[in-house]
Design a protein around this motif. Structure first.
Motif, PDB file in Angstrom:
ATOM      1  N   LEU C  14       0.821  -1.202   0.000  1.00  0.00           N
ATOM      2  CA  LEU C  14       0.000   0.000   0.000  1.00  0.00           C
ATOM      3  C   LEU C  14       0.857   1.255   0.000  1.00  0.00           C
ATOM      4  O   LEU C  14       1.703   1.435   0.871  1.00  0.00           O
ATOM      5  CB  LEU C  14      -0.867  -0.023   1.269  1.00  0.00           C
ATOM      6  CG  LEU C  14      -1.767   1.163   1.463  1.00  0.00           C
ATOM      7  CD1 LEU C  14      -3.150   0.834   0.941  1.00  0.00           C
ATOM      8  CD2 LEU C  14      -1.830   1.520   2.924  1.00  0.00           C
ATOM      9  N   PRO C  35      -9.848  12.163   2.728  1.00  0.00           N
ATOM     10  CA  PRO C  35     -10.596  11.060   3.336  1.00  0.00           C
ATOM     11  C   PRO C  35      -9.765  10.295   4.367  1.00  0.00           C
ATOM     12  O   PRO C  35      -8.543  10.426   4.405  1.00  0.00           O
ATOM     13  CB  PRO C  35     -10.919  10.144   2.153  1.00  0.00           C
ATOM     14  CG  PRO C  35     -10.654  10.932   0.940  1.00  0.00           C
ATOM     15  CD  PRO C  35      -9.731  12.031   1.290  1.00  0.00           C
ATOM     16  N   ASN C  36     -10.448   9.516   5.142  1.00  0.00           N
ATOM     17  CA  ASN C  36      -9.742   8.682   6.107  1.00  0.00           C
ATOM     18  C   ASN C  36      -8.831   7.711   5.372  1.00  0.00           C
ATOM     19  O   ASN C  36      -9.225   7.101   4.387  1.00  0.00           O
ATOM     20  CB  ASN C  36     -10.734   7.901   6.960  1.00  0.00           C
ATOM     21  CG  ASN C  36     -11.569   8.832   7.807  1.00  0.00           C
ATOM     22  OD1 ASN C  36     -12.777   8.930   7.626  1.00  0.00           O
ATOM     23  ND2 ASN C  36     -10.911   9.550   8.695  1.00  0.00           N
ATOM     24  N   GLY C  37      -7.628   7.615   5.857  1.00  0.00           N
ATOM     25  CA  GLY C  37      -6.691   6.701   5.231  1.00  0.00           C
ATOM     26  C   GLY C  37      -6.014   7.305   4.015  1.00  0.00           C
ATOM     27  O   GLY C  37      -5.339   6.599   3.279  1.00  0.00           O
ATOM     28  N   ASN C  45       4.057  11.859   9.931  1.00  0.00           N
ATOM     29  CA  ASN C  45       5.058  10.937  10.473  1.00  0.00           C
ATOM     30  C   ASN C  45       6.353  10.984   9.677  1.00  0.00           C
ATOM     31  O   ASN C  45       7.441  10.831  10.234  1.00  0.00           O
ATOM     32  CB  ASN C  45       4.510   9.515  10.491  1.00  0.00           C
ATOM     33  CG  ASN C  45       3.462   9.330  11.574  1.00  0.00           C
ATOM     34  OD1 ASN C  45       3.376  10.130  12.498  1.00  0.00           O
ATOM     35  ND2 ASN C  45       2.666   8.283  11.455  1.00  0.00           N
ATOM     36  N   THR C  48       8.169  14.289  10.588  1.00  0.00           N
ATOM     37  CA  THR C  48       8.769  14.318  11.923  1.00  0.00           C
ATOM     38  C   THR C  48       9.709  13.147  12.163  1.00  0.00           C
ATOM     39  O   THR C  48      10.132  12.912  13.285  1.00  0.00           O
ATOM     40  CB  THR C  48       7.679  14.320  13.003  1.00  0.00           C
ATOM     41  OG1 THR C  48       6.776  13.248  12.745  1.00  0.00           O
ATOM     42  CG2 THR C  48       6.924  15.622  13.019  1.00  0.00           C
ATOM     43  N   ILE C  50       9.318   9.918  12.155  1.00  0.00           N
ATOM     44  CA  ILE C  50       8.876   8.658  12.747  1.00  0.00           C
ATOM     45  C   ILE C  50       8.970   7.544  11.712  1.00  0.00           C
ATOM     46  O   ILE C  50       9.364   6.426  12.027  1.00  0.00           O
ATOM     47  CB  ILE C  50       7.449   8.813  13.296  1.00  0.00           C
ATOM     48  CG1 ILE C  50       7.513   9.702  14.536  1.00  0.00           C
ATOM     49  CG2 ILE C  50       6.850   7.461  13.645  1.00  0.00           C
ATOM     50  CD1 ILE C  50       6.179  10.088  15.082  1.00  0.00           C
ATOM     51  N   TYR C  51       8.628   7.881  10.486  1.00  0.00           N
ATOM     52  CA  TYR C  51       8.898   6.964   9.376  1.00  0.00           C
ATOM     53  C   TYR C  51       9.949   7.589   8.485  1.00  0.00           C
ATOM     54  O   TYR C  51      10.066   8.809   8.404  1.00  0.00           O
ATOM     55  CB  TYR C  51       7.644   6.739   8.518  1.00  0.00           C
ATOM     56  CG  TYR C  51       6.486   6.078   9.198  1.00  0.00           C
ATOM     57  CD1 TYR C  51       6.678   5.174  10.233  1.00  0.00           C
ATOM     58  CD2 TYR C  51       5.179   6.350   8.787  1.00  0.00           C
ATOM     59  CE1 TYR C  51       5.598   4.564  10.846  1.00  0.00           C
ATOM     60  CE2 TYR C  51       4.101   5.737   9.391  1.00  0.00           C
ATOM     61  CZ  TYR C  51       4.302   4.845  10.429  1.00  0.00           C
ATOM     62  OH  TYR C  51       3.247   4.254  11.022  1.00  0.00           O
ATOM     63  N   GLN C  83      -2.747  12.603  16.616  1.00  0.00           N
ATOM     64  CA  GLN C  83      -4.159  12.305  16.410  1.00  0.00           C
ATOM     65  C   GLN C  83      -4.739  11.638  17.664  1.00  0.00           C
ATOM     66  O   GLN C  83      -5.797  12.009  18.143  1.00  0.00           O
ATOM     67  CB  GLN C  83      -4.319  11.393  15.194  1.00  0.00           C
ATOM     68  CG  GLN C  83      -5.747  11.175  14.790  1.00  0.00           C
ATOM     69  CD  GLN C  83      -5.838  10.530  13.404  1.00  0.00           C
ATOM     70  OE1 GLN C  83      -4.843  10.318  12.725  1.00  0.00           O
ATOM     71  NE2 GLN C  83      -7.044  10.236  12.981  1.00  0.00           N
ATOM     72  N   PHE C 225      -5.784   8.739  -1.375  1.00  0.00           N
ATOM     73  CA  PHE C 225      -4.898   7.627  -1.728  1.00  0.00           C
ATOM     74  C   PHE C 225      -3.455   8.073  -1.838  1.00  0.00           C
ATOM     75  O   PHE C 225      -2.732   7.685  -2.755  1.00  0.00           O
ATOM     76  CB  PHE C 225      -5.349   6.972  -3.036  1.00  0.00           C
ATOM     77  CG  PHE C 225      -6.667   6.273  -2.906  1.00  0.00           C
ATOM     78  CD1 PHE C 225      -6.773   5.129  -2.120  1.00  0.00           C
ATOM     79  CD2 PHE C 225      -7.804   6.763  -3.519  1.00  0.00           C
ATOM     80  CE1 PHE C 225      -7.989   4.482  -1.977  1.00  0.00           C
ATOM     81  CE2 PHE C 225      -9.021   6.121  -3.377  1.00  0.00           C
ATOM     82  CZ  PHE C 225      -9.114   4.974  -2.602  1.00  0.00           C
ATOM     83  N   ALA C 246     -14.883  13.095  -3.288  1.00  0.00           N
ATOM     84  CA  ALA C 246     -13.999  12.201  -2.547  1.00  0.00           C
ATOM     85  C   ALA C 246     -14.090  12.425  -1.041  1.00  0.00           C
ATOM     86  O   ALA C 246     -13.848  11.516  -0.258  1.00  0.00           O
ATOM     87  CB  ALA C 246     -12.563  12.403  -3.005  1.00  0.00           C
ATOM     88  N   TYR C 247     -14.421  13.629  -0.658  1.00  0.00           N
ATOM     89  CA  TYR C 247     -14.177  13.956   0.745  1.00  0.00           C
ATOM     90  C   TYR C 247     -15.367  14.575   1.466  1.00  0.00           C
ATOM     91  O   TYR C 247     -15.738  14.141   2.563  1.00  0.00           O
ATOM     92  CB  TYR C 247     -12.983  14.917   0.817  1.00  0.00           C
ATOM     93  CG  TYR C 247     -12.624  15.328   2.203  1.00  0.00           C
ATOM     94  CD1 TYR C 247     -12.226  14.368   3.139  1.00  0.00           C
ATOM     95  CD2 TYR C 247     -12.653  16.662   2.587  1.00  0.00           C
ATOM     96  CE1 TYR C 247     -11.900  14.753   4.425  1.00  0.00           C
ATOM     97  CE2 TYR C 247     -12.322  17.041   3.876  1.00  0.00           C
ATOM     98  CZ  TYR C 247     -11.943  16.080   4.797  1.00  0.00           C
ATOM     99  OH  TYR C 247     -11.618  16.447   6.056  1.00  0.00           O
TER     100      TYR C 247
END
Ligand SMILES: Nc1ncnc2c1ncn2[C@@H]1O[C@H](COP(=O)(O)OP(=O)(O)OP(=O)(O)O)[C@@H](O)[C@H]1O
Ligand SMILES: Nc1ncnc2c1ncn2[C@@H]1O[C@H](COP(=O)(O)OP(=O)(O)OP(=O)(O)O)[C@@H](O)[C@H]1O
Ligand SMILES: CC(C)C[C@H](N)C(=O)O
Ligand SMILES: [Mg+2]
Ligand SMILES: [Mg+2]
Lengths: 331, 356, 255, 238, 294
Positions: C14, C35-37, C45, C48, C50-51, C83, C225, C246-247
């Motif tokens: 993904l 949208p969510n996701g 992330n 900052t 984190i990833y 979040q 996406f 979409a949103y």
């Protein structure tokens, strides 16, 4: 907030001075036979164990990790101090501080190195790695003939008594308290509470963790050095994971993240074990069997009634710096 | 002066050698009963009852130190029997020494225990002596050309004997073809034994405790090893045969005494002990029993409950007729004492020969 | 000020963030919606630390941040909220803030070990500063309570305060209005507006509450996406049929 | 008889009183919304009903029978499903496994395949992500999963704690539509805690307003929506 | 040379199988309530003694009855321990529970020491234990083959149970979120009791096999418990297959160290290697990385 402005007599400095004075008096009385040397011994052992437990509290309590190798660092301190005391001809006055310092530095250095490796993992994986280092240290000593192997080292000069232990314990506590009540202590707590958030307010998590680990190891080394020169005999088996679990029991009994708890935990556990010994012994020698059966029951009962240990996350006021006392810290 | 003599006993009641703690306790209780049945210890013509204060040292040095402190300062014992393991005796010895209280360890065989100590004694021979005796026996009577050793590297006793055996066996012209170790509490020795098997030694020396040895012997046999086994005083316990069964047959070990030897002192002790506790005597029991009587005799000889006098009396013990043979102290803490070699024959410990 | 170029990150099959570019000018309040996701939090992330990004660069004032660890990035001047609130629950409100001041202690290790005078004066100083901070956020009364015992709204405010205490130039807010009712949201809008001015910040903000976006942001970027599907003036973007489809959903909710 | 009736319910956390004797009544087939500011005690009320919290006083009646002595899992078996605040999905289980656990208390095992189809129809995203670990879903996806999982229990009463939190506007509408649909097609009774008061009042039949542990208002949704106090405190100035 | 190597691998396999029997129970309990059950090694010991007592009290009791019976009794004891000593602390901080478990372990050790005696015992062999010669001097006994096979079979059964059944799914869910799992209608107490029952039963089976192949004594659980804990962690704690892989790996490293390096340094080298392994795979072999979703 009964005490105003922290200007009471019950302050760290006064308690520390009182502790050392009382220790000196008691040691003196013990030496001249006016104070039961058995109690003197118990007090000395309690002092050494407080150093051990309080220092582990940095890692397991404040930092919230689960380190299982504290006895290993104690071993490093004990052996290095013992070697210095045994092999280097020094006047007694220099010998003790020098050997203790040697133990502290050696344990600290080893602790730092172990920490470098260890903090790549967290949680139970960290537990296993620290346990592994404990076993490696013990195994190494067993195989080094210069260190006496499994026979251990005997005839270590007696350098420790209640006074030296009291002084060391007080210094340890002063330093630990200072650290806990400083930016370092707060950073440790942050990491325990939420390491990711800690990182995102700019804390170099690994560095700060390793600082706690190194300091804890160094103080374990101090305890080891005291122990070696008190008992005058050390053997690798005294520092295996059974010792580590003893330290853990006292730590969690007292309560994590509380320096007061570390004192209470050690005192409660030691006194409990000795009380049992005396009470059972008074009734009949056969009952000595039951001591190790009853003590874990009591331990479990205490944990069931006091989930956070005796003092979990709380402090006695006098341990706090005056500034904190004035603000009305914990009971 | 109040009536009664208090003697401290530091024993591994719990912990990894609790089986020995049990024997220690039994032997002490037997002796206490015998002595008190006779009215007590004769001190300067006056009989005083004796009480043994038995404390659990958990086979941990720290606990032994505490036990010694308690017995000396709290219970005010006149002397201490114990501890069994050298590591505990080593922790107790400086305390007894400093307090000037005589200490007799039944079975601490590490030479260090009595070193430079005036008040510390033992009732057994020491590791080097035993290692040498067994090595001589293996070379001599067993005619072994090659030998292998498997021992607990984490334990001072095992390691001590193993190393002396290695040196002495080589000195006597034999060859050590395997020198393998394990760690306390290991139960699977197949890796070490497989390695030793490759070297096919004539004898395998197992200077280990009776709870490990049967497993080692069984596993060796199951791996198809055909060598003889030889061991040390750590073997002396009936459990060895109970567990080891026929695999133990024909093995030898060195010991402090022999159950079938014709010595009245041994015989009566063994009979009384077996009757009272319905279990077999072992080295821990026999040596503890002897330690108690060495002490009692010394107290009687000193004629007063003065530690210094008792200490001198112990040091001057001559030809004490104990369950483990004749014991003499030539002023030092270590007795002059012989060893015996025991053979395992039809599930019994049988006297084979004496070594001095 | 903050410049993101072609950022990409995938998890397994993904692609959560796909070729994302974004410019945050000094003084901007920019919104990210979607949208969510869609990959909004993942973008935070990545920024900052984190990833780590699979591809692309993150530049702060022209300096590349990609590959740096979170703590370094924080010290370079980027702060954020989460979040799911992440406070130091068992520490007091005050200590939550004081800790975030750790960069400004200005004393050394040994000062702390021995509580030397420098330590004491700096500590007093920082206590005072942090108290002022708490007052600014209306949390001074609560300073000795454990953070985890605060009601939700105050936890959100404390988290923002803590982020600001690290003295950032860029603040990332991940759904600050979540779980607030419209009246509370209005209060939050006021707060963000004020801190933006007072602390001289550039703000990047993820939000599903359109009023927040419309009232605060001078620009929004819409993700779906992992990709940017629209960007620009908030009022224009929210009228874009693509974004609505979409949103936002149709004007009337058909309930 | 009301399907769910709460009488004088009090709950405290240690010394803190979170609920000070509230009364609620919900009829079969109704959607009832519970409004209140942060910290008013809404979550506390729901947790008390599903027995996750011990109560200090009052009674909870399900179809006239007290359930204060019933354990948590028993409450679910009676047909009360609770979608907790913050979703409470099982992060280390897959989406599929999460849904499967939802059927634990479902007594009509034969209906499960149909239920699953229905959940996947309403939330196609979940079907796409069947084998993904729930912990790696986005916030909105997790909310869908939590709702879907509650549907799998085939319950008669659903307690929803802020189901729209963190969802995109499109999805908020979707969720409210689904809630309405579940209520309309299956007759499931719904107690809805929401910060999004506008929406909540749109789909609910009646509502209650909770302030610092006390019910201060109740009425039909329409009345509440026009009440100036509600407007001022919960609906904002639109 | 080859023969010795094969023999050593077989040796490692049988030692690994023993570790696995304990590690499986460890991992079960851990996977459900995140408790490092330091008493698990002692339950293993207890299981061995239950078997021993059954055989002693009822001579001639067939193994096919004795083992299940002992497993059942031990399972009940495990459940009781959870009820009395752990349940109340379920929501306390994790470490309180760890210490309680340590206390329970010490209690069990001393209880058995006092009741049955401190000596080591062997459970009279009831499993076939003939020596099989595999040629080239390589040997293995039947009971050891059996133990290896049983531990592998148990792994498979457990894996299916935990990963494929509804109860197993519930167990894993308990680890994630205890409140939510109850909201699914799952009886938390029952699930946790089941976990302890299964874990303890497994340990009992392990204890009995161990008591036949080796010996049992009151303190045996300490060391073996630690070893199994280590094995479980290395495999990736909470993972069934990981526990078994970790066990065989630990045994393999130990045996091969003895065989080809030095038996003196067994612990040192074995742990050194395991530490290196954990540094390469910080979540164990089969462990999943902690979800770092922010
Ligand atoms: N660590 C991870 N492993 C696997 N997939 C992940 C991970 N983190 C995020 N994802 C996936 O990446 C996608 C983007 O997630 P992200 O959290 O960024 O969404 P979002 O835009 O913040 O959504 P929301 O508004 O719901 O919070 C989602 O589909 C999510 O499942
Ligand atoms: N575990 C707890 N311990 C102590 N106090 C708590 C706890 N949980 C909640 N409270 C307090 O109880 C009160 C009611 O909390 P509750 O979570 O029910 O509010 P809410 O109405 O659901 O709020 P929100 O809209 O923020 O979810 C609050 O003051 C909160 O601080
Ligand atoms: C009882 C045994 C442990 C004694 C042993 N001979 C030793 O010296 O340690
Ligand atoms: Mg997000
Ligand atoms: Mg709530």
């Amino acid at each position: 907030m009964a005490d105003q402005q922290g200007k009471t007599l019950v302050r760290f400095r006064n308690i520390a001075i009182a502790t050392i004075l009382v220790a000196t008096l008691v040691q003196f009385l013990g030496n001249v036979g006016l104070f039961n040397n058995y109690y003197l011994h118990i007090l000395t052992v309690i002092g050494i164990n407080i150093i051990l437990v309080a220092s582990l509290n940095l890692v397991n309590g404040y930092l919230g990790e689960f380190a299982l190798g504290h006895a290993g660092f104690m071993a490093v301190g004990a052996y290095v101090a013992a070697l210095i005391a045994l092999k280097i001809p020094l006047p007694a006055l220099v010998r003790l501080p020098l050997s203790l310092l040697g133990g502290v530095v050696a344990a600290g250095v080893i602790g730092y190195l172990v920490g470098r490796v260890t903090f790549k993992t967290v949680g139970d994986y960290l537990a296993i790695i620290t346990l592994g280092f404990n076993m490696i240290i013990v195994n190494a000593i067993q195989n080094i003939d210069y260190l006496g192997g499994p026979r251990g080292l005997t005839a270590i000069p007696k350098g420790t008594n209640l006074v030296t232990v009291a002084v060391c314990t007080v210094i340890t506590y002063w330093i630990l308290r200072n650290l806990v009540d400083s930016v370092y202590g707060r950073m440790w707590l942050c990491i325990r509470e939420n390491a990711i958030a800690g990182e995102l307010i700019g804390i170099d998590v690994n560095k700060v963790k390793n600082l706690a680990f190194t300091i804890a190891a160094a103080f374990a080394g101090l305890a080891g050095g005291l122990y070696a020169q008190y008992q005058q005999f050390i053997t690798p088996k005294s520092f295996d994971y059974l010792k580590t679990t003893d330290i853990l029991v006292m730590l969690y009994l007292g309560g994590m993240g509380s320096l007061s708890g570390s004192i209470l935990g050690v005192v409660a556990y030691t006194v409990l074990m000795e009380l049992l010994r005396n009470v059972l012994g008074m009734v009949a020698p056969q009952l000595a069997d039951l001591r190790m059966l009853i003590s874990p029951l009591i331990l479990v009962l205490i944990m069931l009634t006091r989930q956070y240990g005796l003092m979990g996350n709380r402090e006695w006021r006098w341990l706090l710096p005056d500034r904190k006392q004035a603000e009305g810290g914990d009971a | 002066q109040q009536n009664g003599v208090k003697i401290g006993v530091s024993a591994p009641i719990s912990g990894d050698i609790a089986a020995l703690g049990q024997s220690t306790k039994n032997a002490v209780l037997l002796a206490q009963e015998e002595i008190n049945a006779k009215g007590g210890i004769d001190i300067g013509g006056k009989k005083q009852k004796v009480t043994f204060i038995i404390e659990d040292d958990e086979n941990k040095p720290e606990s032994a130190a505490t036990v010694f402190q308690k017995m000396i300062n709290q219970d005010k014992v006149v002397a201490i029997i114990g501890s069994q393991s050298s590591k505990c005796s080593n922790a107790g010895a400086p305390i007894a020494e400093a307090a000037g209280v005589p200490q007799i360890s039944p079975w601490s065989t590490n030479p260090n225990v009595t070193k430079d100590k005036k008040f510390v004694f033992r009732a057994c021979f020491i590791d080097p002596f035993q290692g040498k005796a067994v090595a001589g026996f293996a070379r001599g009577k067993m005619k072994a050309q090659t030998a292998a050793v498997l021992y607990d590297v984490a334990s001072d006793y095992n390691k001590g004997i193993a190393e002396v055996f290695r040196d002495e066996f080589t000195k006597a012209g034999g060859k050590i073809v395997g020198f393998e170790t394990y760690n306390t509490n290991d139960k699977d020795f197949s890796a070490q034994l497989s390695k030793i098997k490759g070297a096919s030694p004539d004898v395998l020396f197992l200077p280990n405790y009776f709870n490990d040895v049967p497993l080692q012997v069984q596993q060796a046999r199951k791996l198809g090893m055909t060598c003889k086994f030889i061991g040390s005083d750590g073997w002396d316990n009936q459990e060895l045969i109970k567990m080891g069964g026929k695999d133990m047959e024909g093995s030898f070990f060195s010991n402090h005494y022999s159950p079938d030897v014709d010595r009245p002192a041994s015989k009566t002790f063994i009979a009384n002990y077996t009757k009272k506790f319905n279990t077999q005597v072992d080295a821990a029991a026999a040596l503890t029993y002897d330690s108690v009587y060495i002490l009692v005799k010394a107290i009687e000889k000193a004629g007063k409950l003065d530690p210094k006098a008792i200490r001198d009396a112990i040091a001057n013990t001559k030809d004490f007729d104990g369950a483990t043979g004749a014991i003499t102290f030539n002023g030092s803490g270590d007795p002059v004492k012989g060893a015996v070699m025991i053979r395992i024959d039809n599930g019994k410990f049988v006297f084979d020969s004496a070594v001095n | 000020m903050l410049k993101i170029e072609n950022l990409t990150r995938s998890f397994g099959g993904l692609t959560a963030v796909d070729d994302l570019s974004l410019h945050l000018e000094t003084g901007d309040i920019q919104g990210i919606i979607g949208p969510n996701g869609a990959g909004k939090t993942t973008a935070f992330n990545l920024i900052t630390g984190i990833y780590r990004p699979d591809q692309g660069r993150i530049l702060l004032d022209g300096q590349d941040l990609s590959g740096l660890t979170s703590d370094v990035i924080s010290r370079r001047g980027i702060a954020r909220t989460f979040q799911n609130i992440r406070l130091f629950g068992k520490m007091t409100v005050w200590d939550n803030i004081i800790t975030a001041f750790h960069q400004r202690m200005g004393h050394g290790f040994w000062d702390a070990v021995f509580h030397l005078p420098l330590f004491k004066s700096r500590e007093r100083e920082v206590c005072k500063e942090s108290l002022a901070f708490l007052e600014r956020f209306g949390l001074a009364e609560r300073r000795n309570e454990l953070a985890e015992n605060l009601p939700y709204g105050e936890q959100r405010r404390l988290e923002i305060a803590r982020a600001l205490a690290t003295n950032p130039r860029v603040l990332l807010l991940d759904e600050p209005a979540a779980g607030m009712n419209p009246t509370e949201v209005e209060g939050l809008i006021g707060l963000i507006r004020d801190i933006h001015r007072e602390f001289d910040l550039s703000i990047l903000l993820i939000e599903h509450h359109m009023p927040v976006v419309l009232k605060l942001c001078n620009r929004v970027q819409v993700m779906d996406f992992g990709r940017t599907i629209a960007a620009g003036d908030p009022h224009e973007v929210t009228g874009d049929p693509v974004v609505i489809k979409a949103y936002l959903g149709d004007e009337e909710d058909g309930l | 008889m009301s399907i769910l009736e709460i009488k004088g319910l009090s709950v405290s956390y240690g010394a803190i009183k979170a609920l000070e004797g509230i009364d609620l009544r919900i009829e079969e087939g109704e959607i009832v919304s519970l409004l209140g500011a942060n910290g008013a005690g809404k979550t506390t009320a729901l947790r008390a009903i599903s027995r996750l919290l011990p109560i200090q006083g009052g009674d909870i009646l399900f179809q006239g029978k007290s359930i204060t002595q019933v354990p948590v899992h028993g409450v679910v078996s009676l047909g009360i499903a609770h979608v907790p605040e913050g979703r409470g999905v099982f992060p280390s289980l897959t989406v599929q496994e999460n849904l499967k656990l939802g059927t634990w208390a479902n007594k009509r095992k034969s209906a499960i395949p149909d239920l699953r189809q229905e959940v996947y129809r309403i939330f196609p995203r979940l079907e796409e992500r069947k084998t993904q670990l729930a912990g790696t879903l986005s916030g909105g996806e997790q909310q869908m999963l939590a709702l879907g999982r509650a549907m799998m229990t085939d319950c008669r009463v659903m307690l929803l704690d802020e189901p729209s939190m963190g969802l995109s506007p499109l999805f908020v509408k979707e969720v409210f539509r689904v809630i309405k649909e579940i209520n309309a097609t299956k007759g499931t009774t719904i107690l809805l805690v929401e910060q999004n008061a506008n929406m909540a009042l749109k789909i609910a039949h009646r509502g209650y307003v909770l302030e610092t542990g006390n019910i201060v208002l109740e009425g039909t949704s329409k009345d509440l929506a026009h009440d100036p106090r509600v407007k001022e405190a919960y609906l904002g100035h639109q | 040379m080859i023969a010795t190597a094969i023999q050593q691998l077989l040796n490692a396999a049988q030692l690994g199988a023993v570790y696995a029997l304990i590690a499986l129970g460890y991992t079960m309990v851990y996977g459900t309530i995140r408790l490092i059950n330091f008493a698990h090694g002692d339950i293993f010991m207890l299981g061995g003694f239950v078997g021993f007592l059954l055989v002693s009290v009822i001579p001639g009791l067939p193994v096919a009855v004795m083992i299940p019976l002992a497993m059942f009794i031990t399972a009940m004891i495990g459940v009781m321990i959870e009820r009395v000593a752990y349940r109340k602390l379920r929501n306390a901080q994790r470490m309180s529970l760890v210490i309680t478990a340590l206390g329970v372990g010490i209690f069990l050790e001393n209880l058995v020491r006092i009741l049955v005696g401190p000596q080591a015992r062997q459970i009279p062999a009831q499993l076939p234990n003939k020596v099989l010669k595999l040629g080239g001097g390589v040997v293995i006994t039947e009971d050891k083959i059996l133990v290896i096979l049983i531990s592998l079979a148990l792994m498979v059964i457990l894996w299916v149970f935990v990963n494929r059944t509804l109860i197993g799914t519930a167990m894993r869910a308990v680890a994630d979120n205890r409140d939510a799992v109850q909201l699914m209608g799952v009886n938390l107490n029952l699930i946790i009791a089941t976990t302890f029952a299964v874990g303890s039963a497994l340990a009992a089976a392990g204890g009995i096999f161990f008591g036949q192949a080796y010996s049992i004594d009151p303190y045996m659980g300490i060391d073996l418990g630690w070893k199994a804990f280590i094995a479980a962690v290395i495999g990736g704690i909470g993972s069934i297959e990981g526990a078994v892989i970790g066990s065989f790996l630990l045994a393999g490293v130990e045996v091969l160290t003895v065989a080809y390096l030095s038996s003196n340094l067994k612990n040192g080298i074995a742990f050194g290697l395991l530490i290196i392994l954990l540094l390469i795979r910080p979540n164990g072999i089969m462990g999943r990385a902690e979800l770092k979703k922010v």
